[in-house]
Design an enzyme around this catalytic site. Structure first.
Site, short mmCIF file in Angstrom:
data_model
loop_
_atom_site.label_atom_id
_atom_site.label_comp_id
_atom_site.label_asym_id
_atom_site.label_seq_id
_atom_site.Cartn_x
_atom_site.Cartn_y
_atom_site.Cartn_z
N SER A 126 0.43 -1.30 0.18
CA SER A 126 0.25 -0.16 0.07
C SER A 126 0.85 1.32 0.33
O SER A 126 1.37 1.29 -0.69
CB SER A 126 -0.99 -0.64 1.31
OG SER A 126 -2.00 1.27 0.98
N ASP B 112 -10.31 -5.05 -4.19
CA ASP B 112 -9.51 -4.11 -3.12
C ASP B 112 -10.38 -2.81 -2.87
O ASP B 112 -10.66 -2.12 -3.35
CB ASP B 112 -8.41 -3.28 -3.74
CG ASP B 112 -7.68 -2.52 -2.25
OD1 ASP B 112 -7.94 -2.24 -1.81
OD2 ASP B 112 -5.82 -2.87 -2.32
N HIS C 224 -7.47 -5.57 0.30
CA HIS C 224 -6.67 -4.63 0.10
C HIS C 224 -4.86 -5.75 1.24
O HIS C 224 -4.29 -4.99 1.37
CB HIS C 224 -6.65 -3.77 1.27
CG HIS C 224 -5.68 -2.95 0.90
ND1 HIS C 224 -4.82 -2.54 -0.16
CD2 HIS C 224 -5.10 -2.03 2.30
CE1 HIS C 224 -4.22 -1.12 0.24
NE2 HIS C 224 -4.23 -1.10 0.96
#
Length: 186
Positions: free
Chosen positions: A75, A138, A165
């Site tokens: 991320s 996601d 995610h």
């Protein structure tokens, strides 16, 4: 380029102890079992905003990311890894849930990573191995942005439809990818 001797996990923003959050500690333990290989998973400074001006120097001076390092970025950590590779040679990037814009989010905008265009060619020139994990479901990242990262970096893309995610507690595919980089071609 020499074979990698270590991996560094650069987590997503949000805080929490990196050693126990999600899959970070599990992957670190798995990679530490490889003889002669080290894996670092340290708590980052400025963990909520994840400012580029703080994270990139930390990656250089504290985590010692260099041409023998596999950077595993998740991320916001994937974004930091890409910006780092614009100006530093690294062995490999493994990008998990990577994206290209601030997504209209004030905190992402404040991080500084999205204040200028991406230097895709420099990233590719500084990093011979780029692998990406992404999932179409996601909840935070549109698939279009994940696909753009893969396309711009010519990344080897592992596309999933059911990982969200990537906040699970184990990540077997990631361990396999790292091990494949350490095994000489027969």
């Amino acid at each position: 380029m020499a074979s990698p001797t270590k991996a560094v996990i650069v987590p997503g923003n949000g805080g929490g102890d990196v050693a126990t959050h999600g899959w970070y500690g599990w992957v670190r333990k798995g990679l530490e079992q490889i003889p002669g290989f080290q894996c670092l998973a340290k708590n980052m400074p400025d963990p909520i905003t994840a400012r580029e001006s703080i994270w990139l120097p930390f990656m250089e001076t504290e985590l010692h990311c260099d041409e023998k390092t596999i950077i595993i970025g998740h991320s916001s950590g994937a974004i930091a890894a890409m910006r780092y590779a614009e100006t530093h040679q690294v062995y490999a990037l493994i990008l998990v849930s990577a994206y290209t814009s601030d997504l209209g989010d004030e905190n992402e905008r404040a991080s500084g990573y999205f204040s200028r265009p991406w230097q895709w060619e420099k990233i590719k020139a500084n990093c011979p191995h780029i692998i990406q994990f992404g999932s179409t479901d996601d909840p935070f990242l549109p698939w279009k942005e994940q696909q753009e990262v893969a396309d711009r970096l010519d990344a080897k893309l592992y596309k999933f439809t059911d990982r969200g995610h990537f906040q699970n507690t184990e990540f077997h595919e990631l361990i396999r990818v790292v091990k494949s980089m350490l095994t000489p071609a027969l």
